[in-house]
Design a protein around this motif. Structure first.
Motif: not given
Length: 223
Positions: A56-74
């Motif tokens: 997903g879109p880059a999260l700045p250093v020091g910023t927490s993320g509650a619902r981040e996204l990441f796709d992986v192919w299986l």
């Protein structure tokens, strides 16, 4: 023979001390997590094969993320509940896995489709009351353009294009802290940091104590 792949979308949190990971370090952490989980991930072809994924879109250093996204192919289909269980067992305490689902493999990458980022900021403003800060916020929203400063570099943004929803200032009932909630839109102008907008509201009489990205989404989709 055509290979069949399944695109698994992982929703997770980045919290605690891991919020200080860079975007590249977070990608490496997610790769290790998926390898430990035993999921049948797909790899690219060629001499330097690597895991097929789309962050997903880059999260700045020091910023927490509650619902981040990441796709992986299986390479194999696993029921979402089983995939979630495998990831949950492999996940670190500060990268909890919330949920997983399958999405069409032909979709564009998350970084190009998910252009809305919702944030909550915890602010320190000892000398200004909520009404004064709200007045400063309202004045900013009336401007046609905003000049935001980051690391001594300034950039102009069209206000209507940058701010996707009306920001909300409130006092948290649990700890009395001042909170700012807002959703920013990335576009051809680029992506802005929410701290830069908060600095305009606070002036020199306050500071940003903590930033959390609540979600990433796309236009027309709930954030």
């Amino acid at each position: 023979m055509n290979e069949v792949f399944f695109r698994l979308r992982i929703c997770f949190a980045k919290q605690g001390r891991l919020r200080w990971l860079s975007h590249l370090e977070l990608l490496r952490a997610m790769e290790r997590l998926i390898r430990r989980s035993g999921l049948p991930y797909a790899t690219t072809h060629g001499f330097n094969a690597h895991m097929r994924f789309a962050p997903g879109p880059a999260l700045p250093v020091g910023t927490s993320g509650a619902r981040e996204l990441f796709d992986v192919w299986l390479t194999e289909y696993l029921p979402p509940a089983k995939a979630l269980a495998c990831l949950g067992l492999a996940a670190a305490d500060q990268i909890p896995i919330h949920e997983v689902c399958y999405v069409p493999t032909q979709l564009r990458g998350l970084q190009s489709t998910h252009n809305l980022e919702s944030y909550e900021l915890r602010l320190l403003s000892p000398d200004r009351d909520l009404a004064a800060l709200q007045a400063a916020l309202d004045e900013l929203l009336d401007r046609e353009t905003l000049t935001l400063v980051r690391r001594e570099k300034s950039k102009d943004y069209q206000t209507a294009m940058l701010i996707a929803t009306t920001p909300l200032l409130k006092v948290d009932a649990t700890d009395g802290s001042l909170r700012l909630s807002l959703t920013l839109r990335s576009s051809e102008q680029g992506a802005a940091r929410p701290e830069s907008l908060a600095d305009l509201i606070l002036g020199e009489q306050g500071s940003v104590l903590e930033v959390q990205r609540l979600s990433v989404s796309r236009d027309g989709e709930g954030s």
